[in-house]
Design a protein around this motif. Structure first.
Motif, mmCIF file in Angstrom:
data_model
loop_
_atom_site.group_PDB
_atom_site.id
_atom_site.type_symbol
_atom_site.label_atom_id
_atom_site.label_comp_id
_atom_site.label_asym_id
_atom_site.label_seq_id
_atom_site.Cartn_x
_atom_site.Cartn_y
_atom_site.Cartn_z
ATOM 1 N N LYS A 225 0.829 -1.213 0.000
ATOM 2 C CA LYS A 225 0.000 0.000 0.000
ATOM 3 C C LYS A 225 0.863 1.263 0.000
ATOM 4 C CE LYS A 225 -2.150 -1.549 3.680
ATOM 5 N NZ LYS A 225 -1.745 -2.969 3.644
ATOM 6 N N VAL A 226 0.619 2.099 -1.005
ATOM 7 C CA VAL A 226 1.233 3.419 -1.114
ATOM 8 C C VAL A 226 0.199 4.441 -0.648
ATOM 9 C CG1 VAL A 226 2.186 5.131 -2.712
ATOM 10 C CG2 VAL A 226 2.677 2.692 -3.047
ATOM 11 N N ILE A 227 0.638 5.490 0.046
ATOM 12 C CA ILE A 227 -0.272 6.543 0.496
ATOM 13 C C ILE A 227 0.281 7.912 0.110
ATOM 14 C CG2 ILE A 227 0.805 6.691 2.780
ATOM 15 C CD1 ILE A 227 -2.944 7.187 2.216
ATOM 16 N N THR A 228 -0.605 8.804 -0.315
ATOM 17 C CA THR A 228 -0.281 10.211 -0.548
ATOM 18 C C THR A 228 -1.360 11.040 0.129
ATOM 19 O OG1 THR A 228 0.791 9.793 -2.678
ATOM 20 C CG2 THR A 228 0.005 12.035 -2.283
ATOM 21 N N VAL A 229 -0.959 12.067 0.845
ATOM 22 C CA VAL A 229 -1.912 13.008 1.452
ATOM 23 C C VAL A 229 -1.634 14.370 0.840
ATOM 24 C CG1 VAL A 229 -2.770 14.045 3.591
ATOM 25 C CG2 VAL A 229 -1.954 11.670 3.591
ATOM 26 N N ALA A 230 -2.593 14.875 0.047
ATOM 27 C CA ALA A 230 -2.338 16.113 -0.692
ATOM 28 C C ALA A 230 -3.624 16.653 -1.305
ATOM 29 C CB ALA A 230 -1.325 15.862 -1.815
ATOM 30 N N VAL A 261 -5.398 10.586 0.169
ATOM 31 C CA VAL A 261 -6.272 11.356 1.063
ATOM 32 C C VAL A 261 -6.197 12.812 0.635
ATOM 33 C CG1 VAL A 261 -6.628 12.178 3.418
ATOM 34 C CG2 VAL A 261 -5.973 9.788 3.014
ATOM 35 N N GLY A 262 -7.337 13.396 0.305
ATOM 36 C CA GLY A 262 -7.344 14.796 -0.089
ATOM 37 C C GLY A 262 -8.517 15.133 -0.984
ATOM 38 N N LYS A 271 -10.466 11.307 -11.608
ATOM 39 C CA LYS A 271 -11.340 10.134 -11.676
ATOM 40 C C LYS A 271 -11.435 9.602 -13.109
ATOM 41 C CE LYS A 271 -14.235 10.849 -7.589
ATOM 42 N NZ LYS A 271 -15.597 11.184 -7.075
ATOM 43 N N LYS A 272 -11.505 10.512 -14.077
ATOM 44 C CA LYS A 272 -11.538 10.098 -15.486
ATOM 45 C C LYS A 272 -10.228 9.412 -15.869
ATOM 46 C CE LYS A 272 -14.779 13.623 -17.176
ATOM 47 N NZ LYS A 272 -14.932 14.823 -18.053
ATOM 48 N N LEU A 273 -9.114 9.947 -15.356
ATOM 49 C CA LEU A 273 -7.803 9.371 -15.654
ATOM 50 C C LEU A 273 -7.672 7.982 -15.041
ATOM 51 C CD1 LEU A 273 -5.165 10.087 -17.111
ATOM 52 C CD2 LEU A 273 -4.324 11.063 -14.962
ATOM 53 N N ILE A 274 -8.192 7.810 -13.841
ATOM 54 C CA ILE A 274 -8.182 6.492 -13.187
ATOM 55 C C ILE A 274 -8.967 5.485 -14.015
ATOM 56 C CG2 ILE A 274 -9.028 5.213 -11.167
ATOM 57 C CD1 ILE A 274 -8.421 7.796 -9.529
ATOM 58 N N THR A 275 -10.147 5.887 -14.473
ATOM 59 C CA THR A 275 -10.996 5.001 -15.282
ATOM 60 C C THR A 275 -10.341 4.683 -16.617
ATOM 61 O OG1 THR A 275 -12.986 5.913 -14.242
ATOM 62 C CG2 THR A 275 -13.277 4.763 -16.340
ATOM 63 N N ALA A 276 -9.766 5.696 -17.258
ATOM 64 C CA ALA A 276 -9.133 5.497 -18.560
ATOM 65 C C ALA A 276 -7.978 4.509 -18.490
ATOM 66 C CB ALA A 276 -8.638 6.833 -19.101
ATOM 67 N N LEU A 285 -9.211 7.099 -4.300
ATOM 68 C CA LEU A 285 -9.326 8.429 -3.715
ATOM 69 C C LEU A 285 -10.207 8.345 -2.475
ATOM 70 C CD1 LEU A 285 -9.918 10.562 -6.963
ATOM 71 C CD2 LEU A 285 -7.745 10.055 -5.821
ATOM 72 N N LEU A 286 -9.633 8.651 -1.330
ATOM 73 C CA LEU A 286 -10.355 8.553 -0.061
ATOM 74 C C LEU A 286 -11.060 9.851 0.322
ATOM 75 C CD1 LEU A 286 -7.705 6.563 2.007
ATOM 76 C CD2 LEU A 286 -9.848 5.683 1.073
#
Length: 392
Positions: A225-230, A261-262, A271-276, A285-286
């Motif tokens: 698991k990688v996490i980014t908070v931004a 997280v952000g 979200k479009k980029l994730i789907t593509a 995205l939390l």
């Protein structure tokens, strides 16, 4: 006892806002009577403000800086709505790749005649978040101090306007040496005013909050698991993170999950980029989280994929939680971590991020060494405030 004013925008979730809370928690309230001016009393972090400072009443005029033009019109403030329209138009005709900074400058420039001054006279006034026009133009104080939280070499501002504003201040505080140097390179005539005061960290608070029980899907996810908070913004490079994860999947790393997280204006695009890229199950995205630390604690690796930073508060918080940290080689990166000792710096592009994660994924010993070195560091730095007291 000296009268001191600290001004900022609001308490929406962000690194600057968390650093402000830490500073207020550590502030000397014996020798200073502190008033806090927030333009808008909004944000999930409002409840975390310490009670020992005096929160001034919200101003309807200054609250407009956190409102849309439509909302301002509905509130009946035609003058300020007009200045916002003018600022938007002026920014639109400027030759700039990222118009938001200049638009903010113009909003203040055109709005100043319609904004009230403070009645109280202060010994010291601190403007904690750019642009600093409120303290520069509307506050009476013997000493005025402005804060720098970003790398000014990477943002497009109206330099002539900016210098006029900065010249209203006696001192300018940068949160790191690299941040200071970048600022002086852009504004060399202001060099003598700039000092460094690092963001105040509260390791005990971070560790305590990390043990709180929150809804956390990461606990039942047994992948790496990688996490980014931004913030979800261009500066933070979340789009690069999505593309880097796709590259890792193509290389055969199927068991990596990346949590963010952000919140922010880029959410729909991301979200479009994730789907593509068919990453719905692995790039997650939390959203907003008042307490991001349990998510940090549950991660195997913290990654900051930013295009630029002043000094990322969340990187220091991840180190407090003894997490291996990977950051991109943004201009101020070397002031954030010691490369190869308490973190790892990768190239600031998609391939660099993917290569950095791959290295840390494969090299468990190196990853553990970075984490162990973080446990040996003392992140208490409340003595940084002594530099501020010396200024006044």
């Amino acid at each position: 006892m000296k009268n001191l004013l600290i001004a900022s925008f609001d308490m929406e979730i962000g690194g600057v806002e968390r650093s402000l809370i830490s500073m207020l928690n550590n502030f000397d309230n014996t020798n200073y009577a502190v008033d806090l001016m927030l333009y808008s009393h909004t944000g999930e972090l409002m409840d975390l403000l310490p009670k020992k400072q005096n929160l001034l009443r919200e101003s309807k005029s200054y609250k407009t800086f956190r409102m849309s033009i439509g909302q301002i019109l509905k509130s009946g403030n035609i003058a300020l709505a007009s200045t916002r329209l003018l600022a938007k138009y002026r920014a639109s005709i400027d030759d700039s790749t990222e118009k938001g900074y200049k638009q903010m400058q113009y909003m203040w420039k055109y709005g100043l005649p319609f904004l009230p001054k403070t009645e109280k006279q202060y010994d010291i006034a601190i403007s904690y978040l750019w642009p600093h026009y409120f303290v520069a133009e509307k506050v009476r104080a013997a000493t005025k101090i402005a804060w720098i939280h970003t790398d000014f070499s990477t943002v497009d501002t109206d330099i002539e306007m900016d210098i006029k504003m900065w010249n209203k201040f006696d001192s300018i505080v940068a949160v790191s040496d690299a941040c200071k140097n970048a600022f002086i390179e852009k504004y060399p005539t202001l060099a003598e005013k700039v000092i460094v005061i690092e963001n105040i960290t509260s390791p005990d608070v971070v560790r305590t909050l990390a043990n709180e029980e929150v809804e956390n899907p990461m606990l039942s996810d047994f992948r790496f698991k990688v996490i980014t908070v931004a913030r979800l913004s261009h500066a933070k490079g979340i789009d690069q993170a999505i593309k880097a994860l796709k590259l890792l999947k193509d290389r055969g790393y199927k068991d990596i999950a990346w949590y963010v997280v952000g919140y922010g204006g880029d959410e729909k695009m991301l979200k479009k980029l994730i789907t593509a890229n068919h990453l719905e199950d692995s790039f997650i995205l939390l959203g907003k989280q008042t307490n991001p630390y349990p998510h940090m604690k549950a991660a195997d690796l913290y990654v900051q994929p930013s295009r630029y930073e002043g000094k990322a508060v969340t990187v220091g918080e991840a180190q407090i939680l003894s997490k291996p940290v990977l950051i991109t080689n943004y201009p101020t990166a070397s002031s954030q971590i010691q490369n190869g000792i308490d973190g790892y710096i990768c190239k600031a592009d998609v391939n660099g991020i993917a290569d950095g994660i791959e290295k840390l994924y494969q090299d468990n010993e190196f990853r553990e060494r970075l984490a162990t070195n973080c446990t040996m560091n003392n992140y208490h730095n409340s003595e940084e405030l002594d530099k501020l007291y010396q200024l006044v």
